[in-house]
Design a protein around this motif. Structure first.
Motif, PDB file in Angstrom:
ATOM      1  N   ALA A 284       0.831  -1.203   0.000  1.00 25.41           N
ATOM      2  CA  ALA A 284       0.000   0.000   0.000  1.00 25.41           C
ATOM      3  C   ALA A 284       0.867   1.256   0.000  1.00 25.41           C
ATOM      4  N   VAL A 285       1.908   1.264   0.833  1.00 27.24           N
ATOM      5  CA  VAL A 285       2.815   2.417   0.861  1.00 27.24           C
ATOM      6  C   VAL A 285       3.454   2.617  -0.503  1.00 27.24           C
ATOM      7  N   TRP A 286       3.896   1.524  -1.122  1.00 30.20           N
ATOM      8  CA  TRP A 286       4.549   1.629  -2.434  1.00 30.20           C
ATOM      9  C   TRP A 286       3.576   2.213  -3.466  1.00 30.20           C
ATOM     10  N   VAL A 287       2.355   1.696  -3.506  1.00 29.85           N
ATOM     11  CA  VAL A 287       1.383   2.135  -4.509  1.00 29.85           C
ATOM     12  C   VAL A 287       1.038   3.612  -4.325  1.00 29.85           C
ATOM     13  N   PHE A 288       0.776   4.023  -3.088  1.00 21.26           N
ATOM     14  CA  PHE A 288       0.424   5.422  -2.859  1.00 21.26           C
ATOM     15  C   PHE A 288       1.624   6.339  -3.111  1.00 21.26           C
ATOM     16  N   ALA A 289       2.817   5.880  -2.734  1.00 21.85           N
ATOM     17  CA  ALA A 289       4.012   6.689  -2.994  1.00 21.85           C
ATOM     18  C   ALA A 289       4.254   6.834  -4.495  1.00 21.85           C
ATOM     19  N   PHE A 290       4.051   5.752  -5.235  1.00 19.96           N
ATOM     20  CA  PHE A 290       4.247   5.811  -6.677  1.00 19.96           C
ATOM     21  C   PHE A 290       3.204   6.712  -7.330  1.00 19.96           C
ATOM     22  N   ASP A 291       1.976   6.654  -6.838  1.00 20.99           N
ATOM     23  CA  ASP A 291       0.927   7.516  -7.370  1.00 20.99           C
ATOM     24  C   ASP A 291       1.283   8.984  -7.145  1.00 20.99           C
ATOM     25  N   ASP A 292       1.717   9.312  -5.928  1.00 16.28           N
ATOM     26  CA  ASP A 292       2.114  10.696  -5.648  1.00 16.28           C
ATOM     27  C   ASP A 292       3.339  11.090  -6.467  1.00 16.28           C
TER      28      ASP A 292
END
Length: 327
Positions: free
Chosen positions: A43-51
């Motif tokens: 989840a952290v990776w996905v949200f960080a990549f989105d940002d």
């Protein structure tokens, strides 16, 4: 996030750390610590990549965007040797190696394939943001949105943790439709709750509410109502088909997977409503108690079961016939 340097500066790091706790245990409260940490890190990776894509790469050309996501995909296809020193590649490789420690080879391959859909959706969004327009635009938007945010990749891991469906069941039309519907409810809920944040930050990815508020729609301000109605319609079909599928089969693995999907839907909804990432004026999650797997999202009883005029998801209402075959 800190170990691989995914934060992207103090402001973004603060937003990430304040808004992402509790998501893993909301969607999979039955997970052991290893699995919960894996889900949380993904989840952290996905949200960080989105940002990262929204704020750091708004001007990438389609070729540059495709190259970037191709490298990420190759990282999880062949994780033996890192592809350079990009922090997102290194962090995703770390996640991929832990997926392999948790899942069977078949489940690993399912997850890799689902992530490919996610990366293609991200590449398409970065190359050509969705514009408001005709009803077909909604169909195209949902076709891409179903894969974004790893919404269809997460159920693969949830299955590995909580159900472990064999291949014939996983490929059954009812199971595939239910999995897509769960992802559909998740992404529409996320669009509803993230609309204010994305509007303020000028997200490149678009939002269903903005799309439904477009110039060819009945009038401004109708997007939220229309998005909520669509979410209710999908949720009612999800519950109806899930009940049919559970009654038609005596295989306990099917019921376990339906519970997994229900918890996924409820957990994301509860997290969206509670997180300061989308609602910065409230404490992060302290006021909102999560629901159990049995507390399925129940839309109004008079919500119709007829499919909406959206071609990319209409097949969910056409699934019928024999129950899933239990190998």
């Amino acid at each position: 996030m800190n170990r691989f340097g995914l934060g992207g500066g103090p402001e973004r790091s603060a937003r990430m750390t304040a808004g992402l706790n509790r998501i893993a245990v909301r969607i999979a409260p039955y997970a052991d610590p290893f699995a919960a940490q894996l889900l949380s890190d993904l989840a952290v990776w996905v949200f960080a990549f989105d940002d990262h894509c929204d704020e750091d790469f708004p001007g990438l050309t389609p070729t540059e965007m495709l190259t970037m996501v191709a490298r990420l995909q190759r990282t999880i296809e062949a994780p033996g040797i890192p592809l350079g020193e990009d922090p997102f590649c290194l962090a995703l490789r770390d996640i991929r190696l832990r997926v392999e420690a948790l899942a069977t080879p078949v489940q690993v391959r399912r997850w890799v394939d689902a992530m490919r859909g996610y990366f293609l959706a991200e590449a398409g969004t970065g190359a050509a943001p969705t514009a408001p327009g005709s009803p077909q635009d909604v169909s195209d938007y949902l076709l891409t949105r179903l894969h974004s945010g790893a919404a269809l990749a997460v159920p693969v891991l949830l299955d590995a943790i909580g159900a472990a469906l064999p291949a014939p069941l996983w490929e059954d039309a009812r199971i595939r439709a239910l999995t897509e519907m769960a992802a559909g409810i998740v992404v529409v809920d996320t669009d509803i709750h993230s609309f204010a944040k994305e509007s303020q930050r000028g997200s490149r990815s678009g939002n269903l509410i903005a799309l439904l508020d477009g110039p060819h729609r009945p009038g401004p301000g109708q997007g939220l109502q229309a998005a909520s109605a669509l979410r209710d319609l999908i949720a009612r079909r999800f519950l109806h088909l899930g009940e049919q599928t559970a009654k038609a089969s005596a295989d306990p693995r099917i019921q376990r997977y339906l519970d997994v999907l229900t918890q996924y839907v409820c957990g994301v909804r509860d997290w969206c409503a509670a997180t300061s990432r989308y609602h910065p004026g409230q404490p992060d999650g302290d006021h909102h108690q999560p629901r159990g797997a049995g507390a399925a999202y129940g839309p109004p009883d008079d919500t119709p079961l007829t499919p909406p005029p959206i071609a990319s998801i209409a097949w969910w209402w056409a699934v019928d016939g024999a129950p899933p075959a239990s190998p």
